[in-house]
Scaffold this motif. Structure first.
Motif, PDB file in Angstrom:
ATOM      1  N   TYR A 238       0.826  -1.208   0.000  1.00  0.00           N
ATOM      2  CA  TYR A 238       0.000   0.000   0.000  1.00  0.00           C
ATOM      3  C   TYR A 238       0.867   1.269   0.000  1.00  0.00           C
ATOM      4  N   GLY A 239       0.674   2.086  -1.034  1.00  0.00           N
ATOM      5  CA  GLY A 239       1.323   3.382  -1.103  1.00  0.00           C
ATOM      6  C   GLY A 239       2.759   3.367  -1.572  1.00  0.00           C
ATOM      7  N   TYR A 240       3.350   2.185  -1.734  1.00  0.00           N
ATOM      8  CA  TYR A 240       4.754   2.131  -2.141  1.00  0.00           C
ATOM      9  C   TYR A 240       4.861   2.096  -3.654  1.00  0.00           C
ATOM     10  N   GLU A 300       4.972   1.216 -10.083  1.00  0.00           N
ATOM     11  CA  GLU A 300       3.710   0.586  -9.677  1.00  0.00           C
ATOM     12  C   GLU A 300       3.399   0.931  -8.231  1.00  0.00           C
ATOM     13  N   PHE A 301       2.291   1.643  -8.024  1.00  0.00           N
ATOM     14  CA  PHE A 301       1.890   2.020  -6.674  1.00  0.00           C
ATOM     15  C   PHE A 301       0.894   1.013  -6.120  1.00  0.00           C
ATOM     16  N   GLN A 348      -3.225  10.019   2.756  1.00  0.00           N
ATOM     17  CA  GLN A 348      -1.954   9.339   2.984  1.00  0.00           C
ATOM     18  C   GLN A 348      -1.444   8.683   1.691  1.00  0.00           C
ATOM     19  N   TRP A 349      -2.336   7.931   1.013  1.00  0.00           N
ATOM     20  CA  TRP A 349      -1.908   7.252  -0.218  1.00  0.00           C
ATOM     21  C   TRP A 349      -1.471   8.266  -1.275  1.00  0.00           C
ATOM     22  N   GLN A 350      -2.214   9.330  -1.403  1.00  0.00           N
ATOM     23  CA  GLN A 350      -1.880  10.333  -2.404  1.00  0.00           C
ATOM     24  C   GLN A 350      -0.541  11.008  -2.094  1.00  0.00           C
ATOM     25  N   GLN A 351      -0.294  11.314  -0.834  1.00  0.00           N
ATOM     26  CA  GLN A 351       0.979  11.913  -0.453  1.00  0.00           C
ATOM     27  C   GLN A 351       2.142  10.960  -0.719  1.00  0.00           C
TER      28      GLN A 351
END
Length: 375
Positions: A238-240, A300-301, A348-351
């Protein structure tokens, strides 16, 4: 050992940068175009399909920098339609930073943005294009026999079955017998027999592939050093932002990727990636035309689990087999689940996505301009 890159501070993500994340294809496109400026080298690439409000759809390309640049960062979004909603925001962030001077380019460098390679999928919340083609399986030689995927043929009826119990039993049995990698390849490695099914590579070159051919010719890209970054979402932690490289082992492209991005590079070929080997990738198209000192990576996020990824994609294909294509379809629970998987709406994910894209972009630009240092 990691390559040692010059230290470049990356600012805390500004609140206004989050405004780049728009709710749909129309507003995402409008935001991108608003940042292009009246004098920019913008080109519109219409496609023969309409959006939910019968609006015409198009991809856009934008050249930012000197026309004679020797090295070019190519940033693509929307290879998988719905994933382009996030990819557009990340492109808008880079474009806004270039416009403001927050991001600079070395002498002789330029950026080519390819915005929403699959605008139809972005508009209708699908990964495939208007012809049912998964663009990231479409880059094969259609003059030869189409590739086989016997695993997909064995699973096809179960994948598209409306019976959750049947589907679960068949998939679990296949996974147990053949292993996780073979299971993922069977479903997502690419198939060329079922236009209504998932991960269909098509039976001919796609509209987007024709557009890329024209872009390559227009900008003579095979004569420039390239850093290509294809923005994707939905697979991995997640988020990486995972830097996935599909250049083959021992190739100059892989050596370049490792020099620029260091040990953060992962590879499906050696099992270090969240992805698995696939057929007809966009990567292979770029690899064939790149001069030495260039490379292609997928950024790839991750969002949620691979099991959920497969489930939302399969549910979407089952929905489209049964329901007519109308605007009301966009509010169906299946569509909302697919959108949530590939385009998380949390700050959080967008940041995290913004920060990582800025970081990887700078590594690519440093590599192109020769500022990467190795011990």
């Amino acid at each position: 050992m990691d390559s040692i890159h010059p230290l470049r501070p990356i600012a805390v993500i500004e609140p206004e940068a989050l405004l780049h994340f728009q709710p749909d294809q129309a507003t995402a496109t409008a935001r991108f175009l608003s940042l292009c400026g009246p004098q920019s080298a913008l080109h519109t690439w219409p496609i023969p399909a309409a959006g939910p409000d019968q609006q015409p759809l198009a991809s856009h390309s934008l050249w930012w920098g000197p026309a004679d640049a020797e090295q070019v960062l190519v940033m693509l979004s929307g290879t998988h339609g719905v994933e382009g909603l996030a990819g557009s925001a990340l492109q808008c962030d880079l474009l806004a930073r270039l416009n403001s001077g927050a991001q600079t380019l070395a002498a002789g460098s330029a950026v080519l943005f390819v915005h929403l390679l699959n605008p139809w999928g972005a508009a209708w919340l699908r990964r495939c294009d208007q012809d049912g083609i998964d663009l990231n399986r479409n880059f094969i030689d259609f003059g030869r026999a189409l590739p086989d995927n016997p695993g997909y043929e064995a699973l096809r009826n179960a994948l598209l079955s409306r019976s959750d119990s049947l589907r679960g039993q068949v998939l679990a049995r296949y996974r147990q017998c053949h292993g996780d990698a073979a299971y993922q390849i069977a479903i997502s490695g690419g198939q060329y027999t079922d236009p209504q099914g998932p991960f269909h590579g098509g039976r001919r070159a796609s509209t987007a592939r024709s557009m890329l051919d024209q872009l390559v010719e227009r900008y003579q890209l095979s004569r420039r050093r390239l850093a290509v970054i294809d923005l994707h979402t939905g697979l991995g932690a997640y988020g990486y932002g995972e830097i996935i490289c599909d250049h083959p082992g021992g190739s100059a492209g892989l050596a370049t990727a490792l020099a620029w991005y260091g040990d953060a590079v992962t590879r499906a070929e050696d099992g270090s990636s969240s992805s698995v080997p696939k057929t007809g990738l966009l990567d292979f198209y770029w690899q064939a035309l790149m001069p030495p000192g260039s490379c292609f990576v997928t950024l790839e996020f991750g969002t949620f689990s691979t099991a959920q990824l497969f489930e939302v994609i399969l549910a979407d294909h089952r929905l489209h087999r049964a329901a007519p294509l109308t605007p009301a379809l966009l509010t169906h629970p299946v569509k909302l689940a697919l959108r949530a998987h590939f385009y998380p709406q949390t700050r959080q994910w967008q940041q995290l996505a913004l920060f990582r894209t800025r970081q990887v972009t700078q590594l690519a630009l440093d590599g192109l301009s020769g500022q990467t240092e190795t011990p």
